[in-house]
Design a protein around this motif. Structure first.
Motif, mmCIF file in Angstrom:
data_model
loop_
_atom_site.group_PDB
_atom_site.id
_atom_site.type_symbol
_atom_site.label_atom_id
_atom_site.label_comp_id
_atom_site.label_asym_id
_atom_site.label_seq_id
_atom_site.Cartn_x
_atom_site.Cartn_y
_atom_site.Cartn_z
ATOM 1 N N GLY A 197 -11.886 129.112 -137.852
ATOM 2 C CA GLY A 197 -13.209 129.019 -137.104
ATOM 3 C C GLY A 197 -13.997 129.919 -137.953
ATOM 4 O O GLY A 197 -14.060 130.609 -138.491
ATOM 5 N N MET A 198 -15.257 129.359 -137.651
ATOM 6 C CA MET A 198 -16.394 130.249 -138.229
ATOM 7 C C MET A 198 -17.017 131.413 -137.539
ATOM 8 O O MET A 198 -16.482 131.669 -136.421
ATOM 9 N N CYS A 199 -17.202 132.537 -138.322
ATOM 10 C CA CYS A 199 -17.647 133.931 -137.670
ATOM 11 C C CYS A 199 -19.040 133.888 -137.570
ATOM 12 O O CYS A 199 -19.660 132.902 -138.116
ATOM 13 N N SER A 200 -19.514 134.541 -136.727
ATOM 14 C CA SER A 200 -20.597 134.671 -136.309
ATOM 15 C C SER A 200 -21.678 135.219 -137.472
ATOM 16 O O SER A 200 -22.902 134.864 -137.698
ATOM 17 N N THR A 201 -21.180 136.332 -138.289
ATOM 18 C CA THR A 201 -21.998 136.888 -139.257
ATOM 19 C C THR A 201 -21.435 137.104 -140.741
ATOM 20 O O THR A 201 -19.965 136.884 -140.588
ATOM 21 N N MET A 202 -22.108 137.237 -141.743
ATOM 22 C CA MET A 202 -21.288 137.128 -143.053
ATOM 23 C C MET A 202 -20.545 138.636 -143.035
ATOM 24 O O MET A 202 -19.510 138.752 -143.757
ATOM 25 N N GLU A 203 -21.094 139.630 -142.313
ATOM 26 C CA GLU A 203 -20.282 140.872 -142.534
ATOM 27 C C GLU A 203 -18.873 140.671 -141.647
ATOM 28 O O GLU A 203 -17.909 141.090 -142.202
ATOM 29 N N GLU A 204 -18.882 139.822 -140.585
ATOM 30 C CA GLU A 204 -17.672 139.738 -140.019
ATOM 31 C C GLU A 204 -16.496 139.041 -140.898
ATOM 32 O O GLU A 204 -15.461 139.323 -140.992
ATOM 33 N N LEU A 205 -17.354 137.810 -141.412
ATOM 34 C CA LEU A 205 -16.476 137.192 -142.271
ATOM 35 C C LEU A 205 -15.924 137.643 -143.655
ATOM 36 O O LEU A 205 -14.645 137.702 -143.955
ATOM 37 N N SER A 206 -16.802 138.651 -144.099
ATOM 38 C CA SER A 206 -16.313 139.333 -145.340
ATOM 39 C C SER A 206 -15.214 140.375 -145.002
ATOM 40 O O SER A 206 -14.306 140.764 -145.823
ATOM 41 N N GLN A 207 -15.253 141.120 -143.556
ATOM 42 C CA GLN A 207 -14.269 141.748 -143.474
ATOM 43 C C GLN A 207 -12.906 141.285 -142.984
ATOM 44 O O GLN A 207 -12.048 141.667 -143.408
ATOM 45 N N ARG A 208 -13.007 140.025 -142.502
ATOM 46 C CA ARG A 208 -11.787 139.209 -142.347
ATOM 47 C C ARG A 208 -11.135 138.608 -143.477
ATOM 48 O O ARG A 208 -9.833 138.570 -143.741
ATOM 49 N N LEU A 209 -12.102 137.980 -144.424
ATOM 50 C CA LEU A 209 -11.214 137.501 -145.774
ATOM 51 C C LEU A 209 -10.878 138.633 -146.649
ATOM 52 O O LEU A 209 -10.178 138.594 -147.808
#
Length: 91
Positions: A11-23
């Motif tokens: 599922g999509m993250c709300s922000t790029m910062e959140e996505l970069s933390q997870r990946l």
């Protein structure tokens, strides 16, 4: 947990910062390569006629990340978004 080789975001993250933390949780040790996999909703590629609340609160940059063509290095995409164009950020 430095030896994680694959990080899957369902599922999509709300922000790029959140996505970069997870990946960014994979391949923290320099001796391994990692794979960050984003399993995105259909609306990441084409707008819905009736957007959900999650679609409305997801930043456009996250949608662009999910929809960018395969030859584009996603790591560079995130680094540029975060303002890191250093050699370390681009490798």
């Amino acid at each position: 947990m430095r030896l994680i080789e694959i990080a899957v975001q369902y599922g999509m993250c709300s922000t790029m910062e959140e996505l970069s933390q997870r990946l960014g949780r994979c391949a923290r040790a320099q001796c391994i390569q990692g794979l960050g996999l984003l399993l995105a909703e259909k609306w990441a590629w084409s707008k819905s006629k009736k957007p959900t609340a999650k679609e409305r609160r997801t930043d456009d940059q996250v949608k662009k990340y999910a929809a960018c063509p395969a030859p584009v290095c996603r790591r560079h995409f995130i680094a540029r978004h975060l303002g890191d164009e250093s050699a370390e950020g681009m490798n």
